[in-house]
Scaffold this active site. Structure first.
Site, PDB file in Angstrom:
ATOM      1  N   GLY A 164       2.422   3.907  -3.683  1.00  0.00           N
ATOM      2  CA  GLY A 164       1.208   4.404  -2.459  1.00  0.00           C
ATOM      3  C   GLY A 164       0.071   4.650  -3.688  1.00  0.00           C
ATOM      4  O   GLY A 164      -0.607   5.039  -3.018  1.00  0.00           O
ATOM      5  N   THR A 165       0.014   5.470  -4.866  1.00  0.00           N
ATOM      6  CA  THR A 165      -1.431   5.207  -5.148  1.00  0.00           C
ATOM      7  C   THR A 165      -1.828   3.719  -4.763  1.00  0.00           C
ATOM      8  O   THR A 165      -3.052   3.826  -4.944  1.00  0.00           O
ATOM      9  CB  THR A 165      -1.651   5.769  -6.201  1.00  0.00           C
ATOM     10  OG1 THR A 165      -0.252   6.956  -6.660  1.00  0.00           O
ATOM     11  CG2 THR A 165      -2.500   5.820  -7.358  1.00  0.00           C
ATOM     12  N   ASN A 171       0.909  16.365   1.080  1.00  0.00           N
ATOM     13  CA  ASN A 171       2.165  17.083   0.511  1.00  0.00           C
ATOM     14  C   ASN A 171       2.264  17.796  -0.015  1.00  0.00           C
ATOM     15  O   ASN A 171       3.426  18.491  -0.454  1.00  0.00           O
ATOM     16  CB  ASN A 171       1.820  15.871  -0.793  1.00  0.00           C
ATOM     17  CG  ASN A 171       0.165  15.838  -1.551  1.00  0.00           C
ATOM     18  OD1 ASN A 171      -0.598  15.829  -0.716  1.00  0.00           O
ATOM     19  ND2 ASN A 171       0.465  16.278  -2.504  1.00  0.00           N
ATOM     20  N   GLN A 176       4.235  10.892   2.794  1.00  0.00           N
ATOM     21  CA  GLN A 176       4.665  11.889   2.714  1.00  0.00           C
ATOM     22  C   GLN A 176       5.473  12.058   4.467  1.00  0.00           C
ATOM     23  O   GLN A 176       6.370  12.665   4.361  1.00  0.00           O
ATOM     24  CB  GLN A 176       4.460  12.856   2.953  1.00  0.00           C
ATOM     25  CG  GLN A 176       3.535  13.514   1.033  1.00  0.00           C
ATOM     26  CD  GLN A 176       4.849  14.133   1.291  1.00  0.00           C
ATOM     27  OE1 GLN A 176       6.212  14.681   1.362  1.00  0.00           O
ATOM     28  NE2 GLN A 176       4.356  13.570  -0.790  1.00  0.00           N
ATOM     29  N   HIS A 215       9.457   5.524  -2.774  1.00  0.00           N
ATOM     30  CA  HIS A 215      10.641   6.345  -3.501  1.00  0.00           C
ATOM     31  C   HIS A 215      10.237   7.603  -2.710  1.00  0.00           C
ATOM     32  O   HIS A 215      11.100   8.645  -2.816  1.00  0.00           O
ATOM     33  CB  HIS A 215      10.082   6.553  -4.913  1.00  0.00           C
ATOM     34  CG  HIS A 215       8.550   7.169  -5.377  1.00  0.00           C
ATOM     35  ND1 HIS A 215       8.799   8.474  -5.308  1.00  0.00           N
ATOM     36  CD2 HIS A 215       7.513   6.571  -5.339  1.00  0.00           C
ATOM     37  CE1 HIS A 215       7.377   9.107  -6.338  1.00  0.00           C
ATOM     38  NE2 HIS A 215       6.559   8.081  -5.155  1.00  0.00           N
ATOM     39  N   THR A 266       3.190 -12.313  -8.668  1.00  0.00           N
ATOM     40  CA  THR A 266       4.045 -11.934  -8.365  1.00  0.00           C
ATOM     41  C   THR A 266       4.636 -11.181  -7.666  1.00  0.00           C
ATOM     42  O   THR A 266       4.999 -10.056  -8.289  1.00  0.00           O
ATOM     43  CB  THR A 266       5.033 -12.298  -9.175  1.00  0.00           C
ATOM     44  OG1 THR A 266       4.115 -13.506 -10.354  1.00  0.00           O
ATOM     45  CG2 THR A 266       6.355 -13.402  -8.876  1.00  0.00           C
ATOM     46  N   CYS A 276      -2.197  21.302 -12.000  1.00  0.00           N
ATOM     47  CA  CYS A 276      -1.939  22.039 -13.502  1.00  0.00           C
ATOM     48  C   CYS A 276      -3.383  20.954 -14.144  1.00  0.00           C
ATOM     49  O   CYS A 276      -3.029  20.343 -14.601  1.00  0.00           O
ATOM     50  CB  CYS A 276      -0.686  21.891 -14.195  1.00  0.00           C
ATOM     51  SG  CYS A 276      -0.599  22.885 -16.042  1.00  0.00           S
TER      52      CYS A 276
END
Ligand code: PLP
Length: 378
Positions: free
Chosen positions: A68-69, A150, A178, A200, A236, A323
């Protein structure tokens, strides 16, 4: 087995995705014109057609990426660069929001700091929803907005955003990472220029994402090579992962309605249980929101301690805060919602998914009051 309540971060692969992956794992180069290449190509074509059918677009508009990034980066940097050729003032303007995932936030910031972009952020109200779209009434190189947040799960008014932007001919990127597999998506009806998703998050493998991209305006590529994926994402293609992505998406779309009803009941039970058993809590997830998300602040605690105490009790959730260099700070999302550091520093994001059971919720509710009491007493 730990009780896993971090589905918004990632989720276990679906069996159908594992099966599809294994079955296509021997696929060779889908770009080759000899027999084994044609065979790989046909598996890849099937995956592309499935995705197109499930997400309301044409197969040619489906571009497989690594995450996604990466899809967010290609869309935002690529549309920004495409607009540069217009060489007008608007070509440097980006409209975004203050609650984006770092994949968008940091990309937009990079364009601002290093490529002269001017950035206007759509304001967000105390419920975490974009509240004023007027910045879209001036033309821009692109506008970008997440479909659902998210951290809180807040569903954003993306159809209004694409409509407002279209009136100015501004291309729109939607980060639907999301949302894919959780809400119906029809790319053409939505009217977006590009859209990002990630396997994922809906039970496909980690390491493969999706960019839907209209023929025009198309993002310019960030990488150069063999011209695969319309030259927008050369390299590829991982046929086995594409096939697994398509299988996972098909199953999650098929289960969507039933799962949303089931998860809403579990999420509401968790929320009611927390409000009944713990004093001074702030619920940060407000309608319209994804059924999977519950974001809660516990003033007088900090996120890192909460995660550690929960982990020791066998419960896995996320701190719902960033963080930075080892310092637990309140998340930029809560900050945009007007919550101060004192109230927002100790927050948890519970995110539920297809293997979450009522026992998981009951066990969490049994442990949480004591965990918060301990976190507040240090
Ligand atoms: N955008 C949103 C809204 C996300 O939640 C995430 C992942 O957490 C991403 C982008 C990045 O996706 P990926 O993990 O596939 O790079």
């Amino acid at each position: 087995m730990p009780r896993y309540l971090d589905y918004a971060a990632t989720q276990p692969m679906r069996q159908c995705a594992i099966d599809a992956w294994v079955s296509a794992s021997g696929a060779l180069n889908p770009g080759a014109s000899y027999a084994s290449g044609r065979k790989a190509r046909s598996v890849l074509d099937d995956a592309r057609e499935t995705v197109a059918e499930l997400l309301g677009c044409e197969p040619i508009e489906v571009i497989f990426t690594s995450s996604g990034t990466e899809a967010d980066n290609i869309a935002i940097q690529g549309l920004f660069r495409a607009a540069q050729s217009a060489a007008e003032e608007r070509s440097k303007r980006i409209v975004s929001t203050p609650i984006e995932h770092p994949a968008v936030l940091e990309t937009v910031e990079k364009l601002r700091a290093e490529h002269g972009a001017s950035v206007d952020l759509l304001p967000v109200d105390s419920t975490g929803h974009v509240s004023d779209l007027s910045a879209l009434d001036t033309q821009a190189a692109l506008a970008t907005c997440m479909w659902a947040n998210n951290e809180t799960g807040a569903i954003q008014p993306v159809a209004d955003i694409t409509e407002r932007a279209a009136a100015q001919n501004t291309p729109v990127h939607i980060d639907a990472v999301q949302v894919a597999g959780k809400l119906p998506i029809n790319f053409h009806e939505l009217g977006a220029t590009t859209l990002a998703a990630s396997a994922h998050k809906f039970g496909g493998p980690r390491g493969i994402g999706l960019l839907l991209a209209r023929r025009t305006p198309a993002p310019l590529p960030l990488a150069f090579g063999g011209g695969q994926e319309r030259g927008i994402r050369p390299g590829t293609v991982d046929v086995a992962s594409a096939s697994a992505l398509a299988a996972a998406l098909r199953e999650s779309v098929a289960e969507m309605e039933q799962e949303n009803t089931r998860l809403t009941a579990l999420r509401d039970k968790l929320q009611a249980g927390i409000e009944d058993s713990i004093d001074n809590v702030i619920i940060n997830s407000a309608e319209p929101t994804l059924a999977s998300h519950l974001h809660v602040s516990f003033p007088g605690t900090d996120g890192d301690s909460l995660i550690m105490l929960l982990d020791a009790a066998g419960i896995e959730a996320s701190a719902g805060s960033a963080c930075h260099a080892g310092v637990n700070r309140m998340s930029h999302v809560l900050e945009a919602m007007g919550i101060d550091e004192e109230h927002g520093r100790g927050s948890l994001r519970f995110s539920l998914g297809r293997m979450t059971t009522e026992e998981d919720i009951d066990a969490t509710l049994a442990e949480l009051p004591e965990i918060i009491r301990r976190a507040r007493s240090v």
